[in-house]
Design an enzyme around this catalytic site. Structure first.
Site, PDB file in Angstrom:
ATOM      1  N   ARG A  25       0.869  -1.180   0.000  1.00  0.00           N
ATOM      2  CA  ARG A  25       0.000   0.000   0.000  1.00  0.00           C
ATOM      3  C   ARG A  25       0.901   1.223   0.000  1.00  0.00           C
ATOM      4  O   ARG A  25       1.587   1.502   0.994  1.00  0.00           O
ATOM      5  CB  ARG A  25      -0.902  -0.024   1.237  1.00  0.00           C
ATOM      6  N   GLU A  27       0.624   4.524   0.226  1.00  0.00           N
ATOM      7  CA  GLU A  27       0.524   5.599   1.210  1.00  0.00           C
ATOM      8  C   GLU A  27       1.036   5.172   2.590  1.00  0.00           C
ATOM      9  O   GLU A  27       1.395   6.005   3.413  1.00  0.00           O
ATOM     10  CB  GLU A  27      -0.912   6.100   1.321  1.00  0.00           C
ATOM     11  N   ASP A  28       1.091   3.854   2.821  1.00  0.00           N
ATOM     12  CA  ASP A  28       1.577   3.342   4.105  1.00  0.00           C
ATOM     13  C   ASP A  28       3.094   3.199   4.143  1.00  0.00           C
ATOM     14  O   ASP A  28       3.729   3.544   5.144  1.00  0.00           O
ATOM     15  CB  ASP A  28       0.970   1.960   4.393  1.00  0.00           C
ATOM     16  N   ARG A  30       5.514   3.240   1.042  1.00  0.00           N
ATOM     17  CA  ARG A  30       6.427   3.501  -0.084  1.00  0.00           C
ATOM     18  C   ARG A  30       7.666   4.283   0.358  1.00  0.00           C
ATOM     19  O   ARG A  30       8.802   3.881   0.095  1.00  0.00           O
ATOM     20  CB  ARG A  30       5.711   4.269  -1.202  1.00  0.00           C
ATOM     21  N   GLU A  92      -4.276  -7.726  -6.519  1.00  0.00           N
ATOM     22  CA  GLU A  92      -2.912  -8.255  -6.687  1.00  0.00           C
ATOM     23  C   GLU A  92      -2.724  -9.511  -5.850  1.00  0.00           C
ATOM     24  O   GLU A  92      -2.156 -10.508  -6.318  1.00  0.00           O
ATOM     25  CB  GLU A  92      -1.879  -7.211  -6.257  1.00  0.00           C
TER      26      GLU A  92
END
Length: 260
Positions: A25, A27-28, A30, A92
């Site tokens: 995810r 926004e968590d 990267r 995914e």
């Protein structure tokens, strides 16, 4: 595993472009974790796929992500607090598990500040995420059956991945090092597709192996030349398998003209 499945798994691994597909995810994790993990994987010579956050999501991007999963030997799934809030991540995950079942795709779950029990039981932030998905299902009543099917598939996928014996975050640096060690062992970083008993291969590689072992700090290049069919690629694979662990980083790039 049936003989046909073993054949498919071997064929899949030998034709893979990537060693690792990263599912996460954005926004968590990267900027805080996944970028560091990706760089560490590349430094170890593991060909890794991480999607570009700047690319606008669309059907063409989904197709590229699907293709990348199919072309990878394995996946690291970074299960973070808001992972289940993304339908992209959940799609995914479903595809990754399908590849595991049908093609021998390797999976390593990494629990990033979440408990595996929350993932399995869909509790905590995962409960909130599914409540939002179910609300969207009600709002899209015209396509309600499809949404219900997707949500059920997502729930099953999270339960399955939570039971695969993943890794839980401790110290970030140590966590990344352990992840790389485990995924490298799981995907067997040595080159696949080489015959187990190669008569005379030691003699054919007798000049290359000492040359690699007596390397200097300067950049060096060795060429294996000859007509087609004399086992140039086999020799290169054999030499790589024997020597890659002696280097800080390594990578075997095959069929570059085909993929470039």
């Amino acid at each position: 595993m049936a003989y046909k499945q073993v054949q498919e798994s071997s064929k899949f691994r030998s034709s893979s472009i990537y060693d690792v597909f990263l599912s996460f995810r954005g926004e968590d994790t990267r900027k805080t974790f996944t970028n560091q993990l990706y760089e560490a994987l590349v430094d170890m010579g593991l060909r890794s796929f991480m999607d570009d956050n700047e690319i606008e999501r669309g059907e063409n991007i989904k197709s590229e992500l699907d293709k990348a999963i199919h072309q990878s030997k394995g996946s690291i799934i970074v299960l973070s607090k808001n992972y289940a809030s993304s339908s992209w991540c959940l799609d995914e995950l479903v595809m990754i598990l399908e590849n595991k079942k049908n093609r021998g795709h390797v999976i390593l779950p990494a629990f990033y500040y979440v408990d595996s029990s929350d993932v399995k039981e869909h509790s905590g932030s995962f409960s909130i995420a599914f409540a939002r998905h179910e609300k969207k299902l009600l709002e899209n009543s015209e396509d309600g059956q499809a949404w219900a099917k997707w949500i059920e598939g997502w729930r099953k996928a999270l339960k399955e991945v939570s039971s695969l014996g993943g890794m839980t975050l401790q110290g970030k640096t140590q966590f990344i090092e352990k992840i790389i060690k485990v995924i490298e062992e799981k995907i067997n970083h040595s080159v696949v597709g080489i015959a187990p008993y190669l008569i005379g291969i030691d003699y054919l590689a007798k000049d290359l192996n000492p040359w690699l072992k007596n390397r200097t700090d300067t950049v060096s290049v060795a060429g294996v030349c000859g007509m087609g069919g004399i086992r140039k690629t086999t020799i290169a694979k054999y030499v790589f398998n024997i020597n890659y662990t002696n280097f800080e980083g390594s990578s075997f790039l095959e069929n570059t003209r085909q993929y470039s």
